[in-house]
Design a protein around this motif. Structure first.
Motif, mmCIF file in Angstrom:
data_model
loop_
_atom_site.group_PDB
_atom_site.id
_atom_site.type_symbol
_atom_site.label_atom_id
_atom_site.label_comp_id
_atom_site.label_asym_id
_atom_site.label_seq_id
_atom_site.Cartn_x
_atom_site.Cartn_y
_atom_site.Cartn_z
ATOM 1 N N SER A 225 1.094 -0.986 -0.202
ATOM 2 C CA SER A 225 0.480 -0.125 -0.081
ATOM 3 C C SER A 225 0.854 1.306 0.148
ATOM 4 C CB SER A 225 -1.015 0.274 1.611
ATOM 5 O OG SER A 225 0.066 0.563 2.227
ATOM 6 N N GLY A 226 0.212 2.580 -0.266
ATOM 7 C CA GLY A 226 1.014 3.527 -0.316
ATOM 8 C C GLY A 226 1.380 3.897 0.854
ATOM 9 N N GLU A 227 0.920 3.943 1.881
ATOM 10 C CA GLU A 227 1.997 4.843 3.412
ATOM 11 C C GLU A 227 2.637 3.002 3.306
ATOM 12 O OE1 GLU A 227 -2.204 5.360 5.009
ATOM 13 O OE2 GLU A 227 -2.239 6.728 5.148
ATOM 14 N N ALA A 228 2.103 1.878 3.583
ATOM 15 C CA ALA A 228 3.373 0.715 3.235
ATOM 16 C C ALA A 228 4.957 1.053 2.944
ATOM 17 C CB ALA A 228 2.818 -0.734 3.713
ATOM 18 N N THR A 229 4.971 1.482 1.969
ATOM 19 C CA THR A 229 5.193 1.604 0.908
ATOM 20 C C THR A 229 6.024 3.090 1.246
ATOM 21 O OG1 THR A 229 4.563 1.161 -1.299
ATOM 22 C CG2 THR A 229 6.379 3.328 -1.870
ATOM 23 N N THR A 230 5.809 3.749 1.983
ATOM 24 C CA THR A 230 6.150 4.870 2.648
ATOM 25 C C THR A 230 7.458 4.685 4.394
ATOM 26 O OG1 THR A 230 4.890 6.401 2.312
ATOM 27 C CG2 THR A 230 6.532 7.181 4.013
ATOM 28 N N LEU A 231 6.850 3.240 4.691
ATOM 29 C CA LEU A 231 7.396 2.558 5.612
ATOM 30 C C LEU A 231 8.891 2.328 5.650
ATOM 31 C CD1 LEU A 231 4.586 2.094 8.585
ATOM 32 C CD2 LEU A 231 6.372 4.046 8.592
ATOM 33 N N LEU A 232 8.070 1.573 4.607
ATOM 34 C CA LEU A 232 9.479 0.093 3.844
ATOM 35 C C LEU A 232 10.452 0.955 3.462
ATOM 36 C CD1 LEU A 232 7.336 -2.729 2.752
ATOM 37 C CD2 LEU A 232 8.543 -2.842 5.039
ATOM 38 N N ALA A 233 9.799 1.983 2.949
ATOM 39 C CA ALA A 233 11.479 3.544 2.549
ATOM 40 C C ALA A 233 11.994 3.956 3.191
ATOM 41 C CB ALA A 233 11.090 4.338 0.718
ATOM 42 N N GLY A 234 11.522 4.060 4.438
ATOM 43 C CA GLY A 234 11.429 4.714 5.737
ATOM 44 C C GLY A 234 12.812 3.946 5.932
ATOM 45 N N LEU A 235 12.759 2.503 6.242
ATOM 46 C CA LEU A 235 13.603 1.404 6.552
ATOM 47 C C LEU A 235 15.277 1.734 5.897
ATOM 48 C CD1 LEU A 235 11.827 -1.412 6.884
ATOM 49 C CD2 LEU A 235 12.225 -0.148 8.874
#
Length: 338
Positions: A225-235
């Motif tokens: 999902s879009g917000e999950a993409t932000t979290l994984l990219a944040g890692l």
């Protein structure tokens, strides 16, 4: 609030040490800046550059390339949609290792941590500064001609060159168009005297379309999902971050703060066989479970930090699990193999 009390306490100390020369409001502003009490977006770019360096370990030149007047915060998450999607995919490469389940398990690129890379995320590219061996890091991520099992699916060699006397490898991800540069230049390859070089390995290049193996590998990855993409990219953006106040660190190979209580994570099994890492999920729900460094609490603090965290992210603790939430997406951070 505790932060407000700490700011007032430090401000009074600053004022006292100046023998009353510094007015209280000025001392309070200085204290707030030192303790992370100022909203980052209110700071001038020059201040944010220096602040970012304290967390990332980048050179000032590299951080300057990432922050401009329209950059959000420290620029760790301010990037194009294509970059964000690529970084989420890269997270599945960097944070899976020694696990033999799941389509990305055998990518096993968590070994990149042994090169102590410094991430320099920018709006239109991700720069990985690996001073010791940039091309070795590239070989961990790139497929070579005639081999189906290696490499991040769709990542291609674009050019190898020297910049400020250091070798750099420029890579392009075909599905997203995102740019990744791996360099030995501490300045993060801004601009300098460049000279194209012949790569040392027969990498797949931009002339090579996606292989059947790569198409299958990409198809096996669940939707993010879009917000999950932000979290994984944040890692990925916080791969080797250190809190400027010394409260947390996210290094995968050791504890830069050398805290006695954290040394327990260097257990005999981890030393003998390497850390186990598994990052997996689907849609809004993801879980990262691992042995070794860092502590789950450290990573949760980094992702939600007032200055260096993902904007809008927060975490809660449920037993030994730290759950980072952004909108409807969640990322569980868990200790151990599971």
């Amino acid at each position: 609030m505790t932060l407000d009390r700490d700011i007032v306490k430090l401000a009074r100390r600053i004022q006292h040490e100046s023998r009353g020369v510094i007015p209280f409001q000025q001392a309070r502003l200085t204290a707030a800046r030192e303790l992370g009490g100022l909203p980052v977006h209110t700071m001038a770019p020059e201040e944010r550059i220096l602040l970012r360096v304290q967390y990332t370990g980048e050179s000032e030149a590299a951080a300057e390339s990432a922050i401009s007047s329209d950059t959000h915060g420290l620029g760790l998450d301010h990037c194009s949609d294509d970059q964000r999607a690529f970084r989420a995919l890269l997270a599945l490469a960097l944070f899976n290792g020694n696990v033999y389940t799941g389509p990305t398990a055998r990518w096993n690129y968590s070994v990149v941590a042994s090169y102590d890379p410094v991430m320099s995320p920018r709006r239109d590219q991700l720069v990985i500064v690996a001073e010791r061996a940039p091309e070795n890091v590239a070989t961990r991520l790139l497929a070579v001609q005639g081999v189906d099992s290696g490499g991040v699916p769709g990542l291609r060699h674009e050019v190898t060159y020297t910049c400020h006397g250091q070798r750099s490898v420029c890579l392009r991800h075909l599905p997203t168009g995102a740019l990744l540069t791996i360099t030995g230049d501490p300045a993060g390859c801004r601009r300098g005297n460049r000279r194209s070089l012949v790569p040392r390995h027969p990498y797949l290049t931009l002339d090579n379309d996606l292989t059947a193996h790569e198409r299958r590998a990409l198809a096996a990855i669940p939707p993010i999902s879009g917000e999950a993409t932000t979290l994984l990219a944040g890692l990925v953006s916080r791969y080797n971050l250190v809190d400027r106040c010394g409260r947390w660190a996210t290094s995968l190979s050791w504890d830069p703060l050398e805290r006695p209580g954290v040394e327990r994570r260097k257990e005999p099994e981890v030393i003998r066989h390497g850390p186990v890492r598994r990052l997996w999920g689907a849609g809004d729900s993801w879980e990262y479970r691992w042995t070794g460094y860092p502590e789950p609490r450290d990573l949760a603090l980094a992702l939600t930090h007032r200055e260096a965290g993902v904007k809008g992210a927060r975490f809660t603790r449920h037993g030994d699990t730290y759950r980072v939430v952004l909108g409807t997406a969640s990322l569980n951070l868990c200790d151990g193999k599971g």
